[in-house]
Write an enzyme that holds these catalytic residues in place. Structure first.
Site, PDB file in Angstrom:
ATOM      1  N   GLU A 155     -12.016  -4.860  -4.658  1.00  0.00           N
ATOM      2  CA  GLU A 155     -12.553  -3.504  -4.543  1.00  0.00           C
ATOM      3  C   GLU A 155     -11.812  -2.503  -5.427  1.00  0.00           C
ATOM      4  O   GLU A 155     -12.333  -1.437  -5.761  1.00  0.00           O
ATOM      5  CB  GLU A 155     -12.495  -3.029  -3.087  1.00  0.00           C
ATOM      6  CG  GLU A 155     -13.458  -3.732  -2.141  1.00  0.00           C
ATOM      7  CD  GLU A 155     -13.004  -5.123  -1.748  1.00  0.00           C
ATOM      8  OE1 GLU A 155     -13.861  -5.935  -1.334  1.00  0.00           O
ATOM      9  OE2 GLU A 155     -11.798  -5.417  -1.870  1.00  0.00           O
ATOM     10  N   ASN A 156     -10.589  -2.849  -5.825  1.00  0.00           N
ATOM     11  CA  ASN A 156      -9.800  -1.932  -6.649  1.00  0.00           C
ATOM     12  C   ASN A 156     -10.385  -1.715  -8.040  1.00  0.00           C
ATOM     13  O   ASN A 156      -9.996  -0.770  -8.738  1.00  0.00           O
ATOM     14  CB  ASN A 156      -8.348  -2.432  -6.785  1.00  0.00           C
ATOM     15  CG  ASN A 156      -7.526  -2.263  -5.527  1.00  0.00           C
ATOM     16  OD1 ASN A 156      -6.539  -2.969  -5.322  1.00  0.00           O
ATOM     17  ND2 ASN A 156      -7.932  -1.349  -4.662  1.00  0.00           N
ATOM     18  N   TRP A 157     -11.334  -2.560  -8.433  1.00  0.00           N
ATOM     19  CA  TRP A 157     -11.982  -2.347  -9.727  1.00  0.00           C
ATOM     20  C   TRP A 157     -12.767  -1.040  -9.745  1.00  0.00           C
ATOM     21  O   TRP A 157     -13.109  -0.522 -10.807  1.00  0.00           O
ATOM     22  CB  TRP A 157     -12.921  -3.509 -10.052  1.00  0.00           C
ATOM     23  CG  TRP A 157     -12.203  -4.785 -10.356  1.00  0.00           C
ATOM     24  CD1 TRP A 157     -12.128  -5.896  -9.554  1.00  0.00           C
ATOM     25  CD2 TRP A 157     -11.457  -5.102 -11.534  1.00  0.00           C
ATOM     26  NE1 TRP A 157     -11.376  -6.874 -10.146  1.00  0.00           N
ATOM     27  CE2 TRP A 157     -10.954  -6.417 -11.373  1.00  0.00           C
ATOM     28  CE3 TRP A 157     -11.169  -4.404 -12.711  1.00  0.00           C
ATOM     29  CZ2 TRP A 157     -10.175  -7.035 -12.349  1.00  0.00           C
ATOM     30  CZ3 TRP A 157     -10.386  -5.027 -13.675  1.00  0.00           C
ATOM     31  CH2 TRP A 157      -9.899  -6.326 -13.494  1.00  0.00           C
TER      32      TRP A 157
ATOM     33  N   GLY B 272       0.204   5.439  -4.523  1.00  0.00           N
ATOM     34  CA  GLY B 272      -0.380   6.722  -4.903  1.00  0.00           C
ATOM     35  C   GLY B 272       0.107   7.860  -4.032  1.00  0.00           C
ATOM     36  O   GLY B 272       0.445   8.943  -4.532  1.00  0.00           O
TER      37      GLY B 272
ATOM     38  N   ASP C  31       0.829  -1.200   0.000  1.00  0.00           N
ATOM     39  CA  ASP C  31       0.000   0.000   0.000  1.00  0.00           C
ATOM     40  C   ASP C  31       0.865   1.251   0.000  1.00  0.00           C
ATOM     41  O   ASP C  31       1.947   1.272   0.594  1.00  0.00           O
ATOM     42  CB  ASP C  31      -0.895  -0.014   1.242  1.00  0.00           C
ATOM     43  CG  ASP C  31      -2.023   0.991   1.158  1.00  0.00           C
ATOM     44  OD1 ASP C  31      -2.339   1.454   0.046  1.00  0.00           O
ATOM     45  OD2 ASP C  31      -2.596   1.330   2.216  1.00  0.00           O
ATOM     46  N   GLY C  32       0.383   2.297  -0.661  1.00  0.00           N
ATOM     47  CA  GLY C  32       1.043   3.594  -0.587  1.00  0.00           C
ATOM     48  C   GLY C  32       1.658   4.088  -1.884  1.00  0.00           C
ATOM     49  O   GLY C  32       2.306   5.140  -1.891  1.00  0.00           O
TER      50      GLY C  32
ATOM     51  N   HIS D  71       3.108   3.405  -9.036  1.00  0.00           N
ATOM     52  CA  HIS D  71       2.951   1.975  -9.305  1.00  0.00           C
ATOM     53  C   HIS D  71       4.203   1.403  -9.961  1.00  0.00           C
ATOM     54  O   HIS D  71       4.613   0.270  -9.658  1.00  0.00           O
ATOM     55  CB  HIS D  71       1.729   1.737 -10.196  1.00  0.00           C
ATOM     56  CG  HIS D  71       0.429   2.095  -9.544  1.00  0.00           C
ATOM     57  ND1 HIS D  71       0.103   1.682  -8.265  1.00  0.00           N
ATOM     58  CD2 HIS D  71      -0.637   2.825  -9.987  1.00  0.00           C
ATOM     59  CE1 HIS D  71      -1.101   2.136  -7.953  1.00  0.00           C
ATOM     60  NE2 HIS D  71      -1.563   2.831  -8.982  1.00  0.00           N
TER      61      HIS D  71
ATOM     62  N   SER E 170      -8.078  -4.966   5.158  1.00  0.00           N
ATOM     63  CA  SER E 170      -8.695  -4.634   3.874  1.00  0.00           C
ATOM     64  C   SER E 170      -9.162  -5.861   3.083  1.00  0.00           C
ATOM     65  O   SER E 170      -8.791  -6.050   1.922  1.00  0.00           O
ATOM     66  CB  SER E 170      -7.725  -3.795   3.025  1.00  0.00           C
ATOM     67  OG  SER E 170      -7.495  -2.542   3.634  1.00  0.00           O
TER      68      SER E 170
ATOM     69  N   GLU F 120       0.784 -13.223  12.669  1.00  0.00           N
ATOM     70  CA  GLU F 120       1.354 -12.046  13.310  1.00  0.00           C
ATOM     71  C   GLU F 120       1.231 -10.858  12.354  1.00  0.00           C
ATOM     72  O   GLU F 120       1.544 -10.975  11.163  1.00  0.00           O
ATOM     73  CB  GLU F 120       2.829 -12.280  13.656  1.00  0.00           C
ATOM     74  CG  GLU F 120       3.067 -13.382  14.667  1.00  0.00           C
ATOM     75  CD  GLU F 120       2.479 -13.049  16.037  1.00  0.00           C
ATOM     76  OE1 GLU F 120       2.532 -11.866  16.433  1.00  0.00           O
ATOM     77  OE2 GLU F 120       1.975 -13.978  16.701  1.00  0.00           O
TER      78      GLU F 120
END
Length: 268
Positions: free
Chosen positions: A82-84, A38, A35-36, A52, A212, A223
């Site tokens: 969900e990224n769609w 963007g 993640d991150g 990306h 997520s 963990e």
């Protein structure tokens, strides 16, 4: 054609011992929520596409580091169901980026005895980018045995469980399975991760403190390690720091270890 971008090695392999890693206590399976990208780009006044692209370099660095320290399974949450919902241009770019990664990395992975498998709705990914069909991860290097890299593409934890429930329901309806026979092993066998051990360690970058919709069944005793580092900046040193933190934890799986009992007695 431009030469392939070389990933800068932020931590030479001969520096690994400096992190006090115990080879006998390495996690068998590490999963990463990448993640991150963007935010990394926005902070530098760059396009999200550039974020990306740089994230792809981190993938190579982490895969190489994981193999070097002997981790047999690595799962990368590359694209959620969900990224769609993201802008069409970004989704299209990501599909092209995944395709390019699979094409350019295949020879490297083969030489390093690494196989690649896909988790999730890969048919939807292929439909969104026809070129993805020719580079379908599950077809790449099935015989390689040193390490498995699983790419979660169009994956959602809830949908994974729903799909498993449907499969089990069909087996019951067909008389192949009794409801009383359904247990955790039966459910696990029907998940997208069948054949992979549950993750020992989940890493999430960018400072977000949630899973997520990722591996909801499989993370029962995993963990969790969260870091503020954005994915394009997450390289060998950050990965090994996560492994070092993992090795400091005492995994009890709901039980009480001898060490815990001794500490309780000392406190009383």
């Amino acid at each position: 054609m431009k030469p392939e971008h070389q990933v800068a090695i932020s931590l030479p392999l001969n520096d690994f011992p400096n992190l006090s890693l115990d080879p006998s206590r390495m996690p068998r399976h590490v999963a990463i929520v990448m993640d991150g990208n963007g935010r990394w780009a926005n902070r530098r006044g760059l396009s999200r596409h550039e974020g990306h692209r740089r994230g792809k370099d981190s993938v190579r660095a982490v895969v190489d580091a994981a193999r070097e320290v002997g981790i047999p399974y690595l799962t990368l949450y590359a694209f959620s169901s969900e990224n769609w919902g993201r802008p069409t241009t970004e989704v299209s770019f990501l599909m092209q980026l995944f395709h390019r990664y699979l094409i350019t990395e295949t020879k490297r992975l083969m030489k390093r005895d690494i196989r690649v498998v896909a988790l999730g709705d890969t048919e939807r990914s292929a439909a969104a980018s026809p070129r993805m069909r020719s580079a379908k991860p599950s077809r790449l290097r099935k015989a390689n045995a040193t390490m498995t890299v699983a790419l979660a593409l169009s994956y959602g934890g809830r949908q994974d469980i729903v799909n498993a429930a449907r499969s089990i329901a069909r087996a019951v309806a067909d008389g192949a399975l009794s409801p009383d026979e359904i247990d955790e092993q039966i459910v696990a066998r029907e998940l997208a991760t069948t054949g992979l051990p549950d993750p020992d360690l989940l890493i999430r970058t960018s400072g977000e403190l949630r899973v997520s919709n990722f591996f909801l069944f499989q993370l029962a005793y995993t963990e969790l390690y969260f870091t503020d580092t954005l994915w394009p900046d997450f390289r060998e040193r950050e990965f090994l720091s996560a492994l070092s933190a993992y090795q400091l934890r005492e995994r009890r799986f709901g039980a009480v270890t001898n060490g815990s009992v001794q500490r309780l007695r000392a406190q009383n």
